[in-house]
Design a protein around this motif. Structure first.
Motif, PDB file in Angstrom:
ATOM      1  N   GLY A 157      25.534  49.936  49.520  1.00  0.00           N
ATOM      2  CA  GLY A 157      25.227  48.584  49.077  1.00  0.00           C
ATOM      3  C   GLY A 157      24.522  47.808  50.164  1.00  0.00           C
ATOM      4  N   GLY A 158      24.223  46.569  49.858  1.00  0.00           N
ATOM      5  CA  GLY A 158      23.559  45.727  50.841  1.00  0.00           C
ATOM      6  C   GLY A 158      22.978  44.490  50.192  1.00  0.00           C
ATOM      7  N   SER A 159      22.655  43.526  51.017  1.00  0.00           N
ATOM      8  CA  SER A 159      22.164  42.248  50.509  1.00  0.00           C
ATOM      9  C   SER A 159      20.764  42.344  49.917  1.00  0.00           C
ATOM     10  CB  SER A 159      22.182  41.206  51.630  1.00  0.00           C
ATOM     11  OG  SER A 159      21.320  41.606  52.684  1.00  0.00           O
ATOM     12  N   THR A 160      20.047  43.433  50.176  1.00  0.00           N
ATOM     13  CA  THR A 160      18.690  43.579  49.643  1.00  0.00           C
ATOM     14  C   THR A 160      18.652  44.431  48.380  1.00  0.00           C
ATOM     15  OG1 THR A 160      18.266  45.466  51.080  1.00  0.00           O
ATOM     16  CG2 THR A 160      17.632  43.300  51.919  1.00  0.00           C
ATOM     17  N   ASN A 161      19.793  44.795  47.852  1.00  0.00           N
ATOM     18  CA  ASN A 161      19.848  45.613  46.641  1.00  0.00           C
ATOM     19  C   ASN A 161      19.743  44.748  45.404  1.00  0.00           C
ATOM     20  OD1 ASN A 161      20.333  47.647  48.454  1.00  0.00           O
ATOM     21  ND2 ASN A 161      22.105  48.467  47.397  1.00  0.00           N
ATOM     22  N   ASN A 162      18.571  44.149  45.213  1.00  0.00           N
ATOM     23  CA  ASN A 162      18.341  43.355  44.009  1.00  0.00           C
ATOM     24  C   ASN A 162      16.865  43.423  43.643  1.00  0.00           C
ATOM     25  OD1 ASN A 162      16.913  40.936  45.207  1.00  0.00           O
ATOM     26  ND2 ASN A 162      18.803  40.904  46.399  1.00  0.00           N
ATOM     27  N   ALA A 163      16.579  43.164  42.380  1.00  0.00           N
ATOM     28  CA  ALA A 163      15.216  43.297  41.864  1.00  0.00           C
ATOM     29  C   ALA A 163      14.240  42.350  42.564  1.00  0.00           C
ATOM     30  CB  ALA A 163      15.210  43.050  40.357  1.00  0.00           C
ATOM     31  N   GLU A 164      14.669  41.142  42.866  1.00  0.00           N
ATOM     32  CA  GLU A 164      13.779  40.177  43.500  1.00  0.00           C
ATOM     33  C   GLU A 164      13.308  40.665  44.875  1.00  0.00           C
ATOM     34  OE1 GLU A 164      13.641  35.491  44.879  1.00  0.00           O
ATOM     35  OE2 GLU A 164      15.521  36.345  44.170  1.00  0.00           O
ATOM     36  N   THR A 165      14.222  41.187  45.684  1.00  0.00           N
ATOM     37  CA  THR A 165      13.858  41.665  47.019  1.00  0.00           C
ATOM     38  C   THR A 165      12.937  42.874  46.940  1.00  0.00           C
ATOM     39  OG1 THR A 165      15.949  40.846  47.890  1.00  0.00           O
ATOM     40  CG2 THR A 165      14.783  42.468  49.218  1.00  0.00           C
ATOM     41  N   ILE A 166      13.207  43.793  46.011  1.00  0.00           N
ATOM     42  CA  ILE A 166      12.331  44.948  45.844  1.00  0.00           C
ATOM     43  C   ILE A 166      10.941  44.492  45.431  1.00  0.00           C
ATOM     44  CG2 ILE A 166      11.894  47.046  44.499  1.00  0.00           C
ATOM     45  CD1 ILE A 166      14.956  47.392  44.343  1.00  0.00           C
ATOM     46  N   GLN A 167      10.853  43.541  44.501  1.00  0.00           N
ATOM     47  CA  GLN A 167       9.546  43.062  44.047  1.00  0.00           C
ATOM     48  C   GLN A 167       8.770  42.395  45.180  1.00  0.00           C
ATOM     49  OE1 GLN A 167       8.125  43.602  40.840  1.00  0.00           O
ATOM     50  NE2 GLN A 167       6.419  43.159  42.208  1.00  0.00           N
ATOM     51  N   ILE A 168       9.447  41.627  46.013  1.00  0.00           N
ATOM     52  CA  ILE A 168       8.783  40.995  47.167  1.00  0.00           C
ATOM     53  C   ILE A 168       8.224  42.083  48.088  1.00  0.00           C
ATOM     54  CG2 ILE A 168       9.194  39.668  49.286  1.00  0.00           C
ATOM     55  CD1 ILE A 168      11.211  37.992  47.593  1.00  0.00           C
ATOM     56  N   PHE A 169       9.021  43.121  48.352  1.00  0.00           N
ATOM     57  CA  PHE A 169       8.539  44.214  49.199  1.00  0.00           C
ATOM     58  C   PHE A 169       7.320  44.880  48.563  1.00  0.00           C
ATOM     59  CE2 PHE A 169       8.287  48.441  50.961  1.00  0.00           C
ATOM     60  CZ  PHE A 169       8.492  48.201  52.308  1.00  0.00           C
ATOM     61  N   LEU A 170       7.374  45.155  47.267  1.00  0.00           N
ATOM     62  CA  LEU A 170       6.248  45.792  46.586  1.00  0.00           C
ATOM     63  C   LEU A 170       5.002  44.914  46.613  1.00  0.00           C
ATOM     64  CD1 LEU A 170       7.985  47.406  43.483  1.00  0.00           C
ATOM     65  CD2 LEU A 170       7.141  48.552  45.546  1.00  0.00           C
ATOM     66  N   ASP A 171       5.184  43.612  46.502  1.00  0.00           N
ATOM     67  CA  ASP A 171       4.030  42.697  46.538  1.00  0.00           C
ATOM     68  C   ASP A 171       3.324  42.733  47.882  1.00  0.00           C
ATOM     69  OD1 ASP A 171       4.570  41.932  43.931  1.00  0.00           O
ATOM     70  OD2 ASP A 171       5.549  40.045  44.501  1.00  0.00           O
ATOM     71  N   HIS A 172       4.061  43.033  48.954  1.00  0.00           N
ATOM     72  CA  HIS A 172       3.479  42.987  50.297  1.00  0.00           C
ATOM     73  C   HIS A 172       3.237  44.357  50.916  1.00  0.00           C
ATOM     74  CE1 HIS A 172       4.093  38.871  49.750  1.00  0.00           C
ATOM     75  NE2 HIS A 172       4.937  38.593  50.692  1.00  0.00           N
ATOM     76  N   ASN A 173       4.033  45.359  50.547  1.00  0.00           N
ATOM     77  CA  ASN A 173       3.972  46.663  51.208  1.00  0.00           C
ATOM     78  C   ASN A 173       4.181  47.818  50.237  1.00  0.00           C
ATOM     79  OD1 ASN A 173       3.950  45.707  54.086  1.00  0.00           O
ATOM     80  ND2 ASN A 173       5.889  44.830  53.441  1.00  0.00           N
ATOM     81  N   ALA A 174       3.597  47.764  49.073  1.00  0.00           N
ATOM     82  CA  ALA A 174       3.861  48.791  48.055  1.00  0.00           C
ATOM     83  C   ALA A 174       3.574  50.206  48.557  1.00  0.00           C
ATOM     84  CB  ALA A 174       3.044  48.508  46.805  1.00  0.00           C
ATOM     85  N   GLU A 175       2.598  50.355  49.418  1.00  0.00           N
ATOM     86  CA  GLU A 175       2.234  51.684  49.903  1.00  0.00           C
ATOM     87  C   GLU A 175       3.276  52.273  50.858  1.00  0.00           C
ATOM     88  OE1 GLU A 175       0.558  48.679  52.756  1.00  0.00           O
ATOM     89  OE2 GLU A 175       0.678  48.850  50.585  1.00  0.00           O
ATOM     90  N   LEU A 176       4.290  51.487  51.233  1.00  0.00           N
ATOM     91  CA  LEU A 176       5.324  51.959  52.144  1.00  0.00           C
ATOM     92  C   LEU A 176       6.662  52.220  51.451  1.00  0.00           C
ATOM     93  CD1 LEU A 176       4.635  49.679  55.242  1.00  0.00           C
ATOM     94  CD2 LEU A 176       3.914  52.040  54.872  1.00  0.00           C
ATOM     95  N   PHE A 177       6.679  52.239  50.123  1.00  0.00           N
ATOM     96  CA  PHE A 177       7.898  52.487  49.354  1.00  0.00           C
ATOM     97  C   PHE A 177       7.643  53.711  48.483  1.00  0.00           C
ATOM     98  CE2 PHE A 177      11.532  49.959  47.175  1.00  0.00           C
ATOM     99  CZ  PHE A 177      12.210  51.118  46.884  1.00  0.00           C
ATOM    100  N   PHE A 178       8.319  54.811  48.790  1.00  0.00           N
ATOM    101  CA  PHE A 178       8.114  56.072  48.091  1.00  0.00           C
ATOM    102  C   PHE A 178       9.345  56.448  47.281  1.00  0.00           C
ATOM    103  CE2 PHE A 178       5.824  56.121  52.080  1.00  0.00           C
ATOM    104  CZ  PHE A 178       4.542  56.437  51.681  1.00  0.00           C
ATOM    105  N   THR A 179       9.108  57.132  46.184  1.00  0.00           N
ATOM    106  CA  THR A 179      10.197  57.665  45.373  1.00  0.00           C
ATOM    107  C   THR A 179       9.977  59.165  45.206  1.00  0.00           C
ATOM    108  OG1 THR A 179       9.012  57.161  43.320  1.00  0.00           O
ATOM    109  CG2 THR A 179      10.585  55.521  44.099  1.00  0.00           C
ATOM    110  N   VAL A 180      11.077  59.899  45.048  1.00  0.00           N
ATOM    111  CA  VAL A 180      11.021  61.336  44.799  1.00  0.00           C
ATOM    112  C   VAL A 180      11.800  61.589  43.517  1.00  0.00           C
ATOM    113  CG1 VAL A 180      11.506  63.645  45.686  1.00  0.00           C
ATOM    114  CG2 VAL A 180      10.934  61.785  47.282  1.00  0.00           C
TER     115      VAL A 180
END
Length: 87
Positions: free
Chosen positions: A27-50
């Motif tokens: 868990g953690g304080s960044t485990n929410n949709a809003e924080t993920i979306q902010i990261f994707l808006d600024h650094n989408a190329e640095l978030f990978f999924t497998v």
């Protein structure tokens, strides 16, 4: 044989990532949709999924300081041996 696919995270993946993190992290304080979306808006190329077919098995969030790249967060599906996912 596994059907492993590596790809960049998209907004469409947020719900799957949050569900995955509920089982793969502590868990953690960044485990929410809003924080993920902010990261994707600024650094989408640095978030990978497998994915193994339709199953999310790893997420990797990287960081770039202008000189070096770092792993900021790595989550792996519990019980899945990591050698399975080597390219």
């Amino acid at each position: 044989m596994s059907n492993i696919q590596y790809r960049a995270c998209t907004t469409d993946d947020i719900d799957a990532i949050l569900e995955f993190w509920r089982t793969a992290t502590l868990g953690g304080s960044t485990n929410n949709a809003e924080t993920i979306q902010i990261f994707l808006d600024h650094n989408a190329e640095l978030f990978f999924t497998v994915w193994d077919g339709n199953v999310l098995v790893d997420t990797v969030i990287a960081a770039w300081d202008g000189w070096r790249t770092h792993f900021a967060r790595l989550a792996t599906k519990p019980g899945v041996p990591s050698p399975t996912y080597r390219p």
